[in-house]
Design an enzyme around this catalytic site. Structure first.
Site, PDB file in Angstrom:
ATOM      1  N   ARG A  42       0.856  -1.181   0.000  1.00  0.00           N
ATOM      2  CA  ARG A  42       0.000   0.000   0.000  1.00  0.00           C
ATOM      3  C   ARG A  42       0.887   1.225   0.000  1.00  0.00           C
ATOM      4  O   ARG A  42       2.100   1.115   0.052  1.00  0.00           O
ATOM      5  CB  ARG A  42      -0.950   0.009   1.196  1.00  0.00           C
ATOM      6  CG  ARG A  42      -0.500  -0.629   2.524  1.00  0.00           C
ATOM      7  CD  ARG A  42       0.609   0.042   3.209  1.00  0.00           C
ATOM      8  NE  ARG A  42       0.370   1.459   3.339  1.00  0.00           N
ATOM      9  CZ  ARG A  42       1.338   2.333   3.527  1.00  0.00           C
ATOM     10  NH1 ARG A  42       2.589   1.942   3.598  1.00  0.00           N
ATOM     11  NH2 ARG A  42       1.078   3.615   3.634  1.00  0.00           N
ATOM     12  N   GLY A  43       0.243   2.390  -0.201  1.00  0.00           N
ATOM     13  CA  GLY A  43       1.037   3.608  -0.328  1.00  0.00           C
ATOM     14  C   GLY A  43       1.177   3.976  -1.793  1.00  0.00           C
ATOM     15  O   GLY A  43       1.471   3.117  -2.628  1.00  0.00           O
ATOM     16  N   ALA A  44       0.977   5.240  -2.114  1.00  0.00           N
ATOM     17  CA  ALA A  44       0.878   5.669  -3.517  1.00  0.00           C
ATOM     18  C   ALA A  44       2.056   5.209  -4.375  1.00  0.00           C
ATOM     19  O   ALA A  44       1.878   4.627  -5.448  1.00  0.00           O
ATOM     20  CB  ALA A  44       0.744   7.195  -3.562  1.00  0.00           C
TER      21      ALA A  44
ATOM     22  N   ARG B 233      -7.574   0.096  -6.644  1.00  0.00           N
ATOM     23  CA  ARG B 233      -7.789   1.178  -5.668  1.00  0.00           C
ATOM     24  C   ARG B 233      -7.868   2.507  -6.421  1.00  0.00           C
ATOM     25  O   ARG B 233      -7.039   2.776  -7.289  1.00  0.00           O
ATOM     26  CB  ARG B 233      -6.658   1.198  -4.624  1.00  0.00           C
ATOM     27  CG  ARG B 233      -6.551  -0.081  -3.812  1.00  0.00           C
ATOM     28  CD  ARG B 233      -5.582   0.067  -2.653  1.00  0.00           C
ATOM     29  NE  ARG B 233      -6.104   0.976  -1.633  1.00  0.00           N
ATOM     30  CZ  ARG B 233      -5.343   1.506  -0.664  1.00  0.00           C
ATOM     31  NH1 ARG B 233      -4.044   1.245  -0.627  1.00  0.00           N
ATOM     32  NH2 ARG B 233      -5.872   2.300   0.248  1.00  0.00           N
TER      33      ARG B 233
ATOM     34  N   GLN C 148      -1.649   2.364   9.992  1.00  0.00           N
ATOM     35  CA  GLN C 148      -0.398   2.422   9.231  1.00  0.00           C
ATOM     36  C   GLN C 148       0.686   3.178  10.009  1.00  0.00           C
ATOM     37  O   GLN C 148       1.882   2.918   9.851  1.00  0.00           O
ATOM     38  CB  GLN C 148      -0.596   3.124   7.874  1.00  0.00           C
ATOM     39  CG  GLN C 148      -1.368   2.348   6.835  1.00  0.00           C
ATOM     40  CD  GLN C 148      -2.856   2.628   6.850  1.00  0.00           C
ATOM     41  OE1 GLN C 148      -3.430   2.883   7.918  1.00  0.00           O
ATOM     42  NE2 GLN C 148      -3.506   2.575   5.714  1.00  0.00           N
TER      43      GLN C 148
ATOM     44  N   ASP D 163      -1.886  11.112  -1.818  1.00  0.00           N
ATOM     45  CA  ASP D 163      -2.248  10.096  -2.802  1.00  0.00           C
ATOM     46  C   ASP D 163      -2.669  10.720  -4.116  1.00  0.00           C
ATOM     47  O   ASP D 163      -2.693  10.039  -5.142  1.00  0.00           O
ATOM     48  CB  ASP D 163      -3.376   9.224  -2.239  1.00  0.00           C
ATOM     49  CG  ASP D 163      -2.865   8.397  -1.075  1.00  0.00           C
ATOM     50  OD1 ASP D 163      -2.804   8.932   0.040  1.00  0.00           O
ATOM     51  OD2 ASP D 163      -2.480   7.230  -1.304  1.00  0.00           O
TER      52      ASP D 163
ATOM     53  N   ASN E  83      -5.325  12.624   0.888  1.00  0.00           N
ATOM     54  CA  ASN E  83      -4.424  11.780   1.666  1.00  0.00           C
ATOM     55  C   ASN E  83      -5.256  10.990   2.670  1.00  0.00           C
ATOM     56  O   ASN E  83      -6.478  11.142   2.747  1.00  0.00           O
ATOM     57  CB  ASN E  83      -3.355  12.626   2.355  1.00  0.00           C
ATOM     58  CG  ASN E  83      -2.202  11.771   2.890  1.00  0.00           C
ATOM     59  OD1 ASN E  83      -1.639  10.951   2.187  1.00  0.00           O
ATOM     60  ND2 ASN E  83      -1.883  11.961   4.155  1.00  0.00           N
TER      61      ASN E  83
END
Ligand SMILES: CSC[C@H]1O[C@H](OP(=O)(O)O)[C@H](O)[C@@H]1O
Length: 367
Positions: free
Chosen positions: A54-56, A95, A209, A250, A260
Site C-alpha cells: 500500500r502507499g501511492a 484502488r 499504518q 495520494d 491523503n
C-alpha cells in the site's frame, strides 16, 4: 532501507527469476517480516486491493511490475496487446484514490503502444517497470534533500540540541514507496545531517499504518518517536509541541488540493489554527494535472467496515489475534481518504523543490 542489516525495496523482480515479482507483505508488519512471490497480474491486483502492498508510490511500482507479468502472460494469447490491456484494467480496478497507480499503468500502456513487435513490447514493459521503481527512489531522495532545508531552518530557531518535533499521519515512508519514502525522507535526511529529531506518529485508524508501519520504520532507523492516538495532534499543537507537520499524498490536484489518508484534513485545520507549518511531501507522479477541485473530483475509496470493527494484535504469548471492537449490530463507515484544500497547505515538498500549493507554482515547478 535496511532490515536486519540487509537492504530492501518494497517491490522487486526475484533475482534470476524475473518472471516473479517479490513484495514485502505489509499486512504482517510489525510482527512478521515476510517476502511474498507474485506470479500473475491477478495476484498483483489482489495484493494491491487487499493492501499486502500500500502507499501511492509502492502501489504504482507494484502495478508497473504487474503490467510486466501481464505482458508475459499475454505472450500466450493470440491477441497480445488486448490481453495486456485486460491486465491493465484489472490493476486499475484495485484502488481509486492514489493517482500514481493510474500514472504507472498509463506509462506502461504508452510504452506498449510504441513497441513494434510483441518481443519488443515485452522488453519495454520490464524496462518501464524498473524505471518507475528507480525514479521513485531518486524522487524520494530529492524530496528528502529539499525537506531537509525546512527542518534546518526550524532547527536554527531552537536551543542547541533541542529536537525538531515533526508530526506525521499514516505511513508515507519507505513502505509506501519503493524506498526512502516521501514524508519520512526529510526526517531521514535530518538524522543523517545530525539534526536532533522527534516524530509524533499518528496511529492512523482504522488500519494503523502509523503505529504499525511508520513506528516500525523509525525504530529500524533509530529515530526517536512517540505514537499518539489520532485525536492528539491538535492538543500538541496548541501546546507548542509540534514544529511542523509532514504528510504524504495520494493525489494532488493542479490547484494544490491534496487527497491523503483520512484525518489529514483535521491535522491541517489544527496546524492552521496554531500557526504550525503544514507540508505535504510527494513526487510529481502524485499530481493529477487533469483535476482541479479536489473536494468535488477526487474519488475517495471506501473500504469494508470490517477494517473498522476488527483489529489485529499480538498477545503477550506472542500470538497474532484478531478481535472485534464493538457489537456486530453496529454498522461502521470506512472512508479511506480526505481532501485538504490548498489554502491550508504551507508547501508541497517535491523532487523539484518546495512548491507553493497553487496552480502557477506547480506548473512552473513541473513544466
Ligand atoms: C503517499 S503514499 C502514502 C499514503 O498512502 C496511504 O494510504 P494507504 O495506506 O491506504 O495506501 C496514506 O494515504 C499515505 O499518506
Amino acid at each position: 532501507m535496511l532490515v536486519d542489516g540487509k537492504p530492501y525495496r518494497t517491490v522487486w523482480l526475484k533475482p534470476d527469476e524475473p518472471h516473479i515479482v517479490q513484495i514485502i507483505d505489509q499486512r504482517k508488519l510489525p510482527w512478521k517480516f515476510e517476502v511474498v512471490d507474485l506470479r500473475t497480474v491477478d495476484e498483483v491486483a489482489r495484493a494491491i486491493k487487499d493492501m499486502w502492498v500500500r502507499g501511492a508510490g509502492c502501489i504504482a511500482a507494484t502495478a508497473a511490475y504487474g503490467m510486466w507479468l501481464a505482458s508475459l502472460e499475454a505472450m500466450r494469447d493470440p491477441d497480445y496487446k488486448l490481453a495486456t490491456k485486460l491486465g491493465a484494467r484489472k490493476l486499475l480496478q484495485t484502488r481509486p484514490t492514489a493517482v500514481n497507480l493510474m500514472w504507472a499503468i498509463e506509462r506502461q500502456l504508452a510504452a506498449l503502444s510504441k513497441a513494434r513487435t510483441d518481443i519488443q513490447a515485452l522488453e519495454m514493459t520490464r524496462e518501464t517497470a524498473e524505471s518507475i521503481a528507480d525514479e521513485d527512489v531518486s524522487a524520494c531522495r530529492a524530496i528528502g534533500e529539499h525537506g531537509l532545508t525546512l527542518i534546518q531552518s526550524i532547527y536554527r530557531g531552537k536551543k542547541p540540541g533541542e529536537p525538531v518535533n515533526i508530526l506525521t499521519h499514516c505511513n508515507a515512508g519507505w513502505l509506501a514507496f519503493v524506498d526512502i519514502g516521501s514524508a519520512t525522507a526529510p526526517i531521514y535526511a535530518a538524522k543523517k545531517a545530525g539534526i536532533p529529531i522527534h516524530v509524533w506518529v499518528d496511529e492512523t485508524r482504522p488500519r494503523n499504518q502509523g503505529s504499525r508501519l511508520t513506528a516500525w520504520e523509525l525504530s529500524q532507523e533509530g529515530i526517536p518517536h512517540t505514537i499518539i492516538p489520532d485525536n492528539t495532534g491538535g492538543h500538541l499543537m496548541q501546546h507548542e509541541k509540534v514544529d511542523m507537520v509532514i504528510t504524504g499524498a495520494d493525489r494532488i490536484t493542479r490547484k494544490g488540493d491534496v487527497a491523503n489518508k483520512i484525518g489529514t484534513y483535521l491535522k491541517a485545520l489544527a496546524a492552521k489554527d496554531n500557526g504550525v507549518p503544514f507540508y505535504v511531501a510527494a513526487p510529481g507522479s502524485t499530481i493529477d494535472w487533469e483535476m482541479n477541485d479536489g473536494l468535488l473530483e477526487v474519488p475517495i475509496e471506501q473500504r469494508g467496515e470490517e477494517e473498522v470493527a476488527l483489529i489485529e494484535g499480538m498477545t503477550s504469548a506472542g500470538k497474532l489475534e484478531t478481535v472485534r471492537l464493538f457489537p456486530q449490530a453496529s454498522p461502521a463507515a470506512n472512508y479511506g481518504f480526505d481532501v485538504t484544500p490548498a489554502r491550508h497547505i504551507t508547501g508541497i515538498i517535491t523532487e523539484r523543490g518546495v512548491v507553493r500549493a497553487d496552480e502557477a507554482a506547480l506548473d512552473r515547478a513541473f513544466s
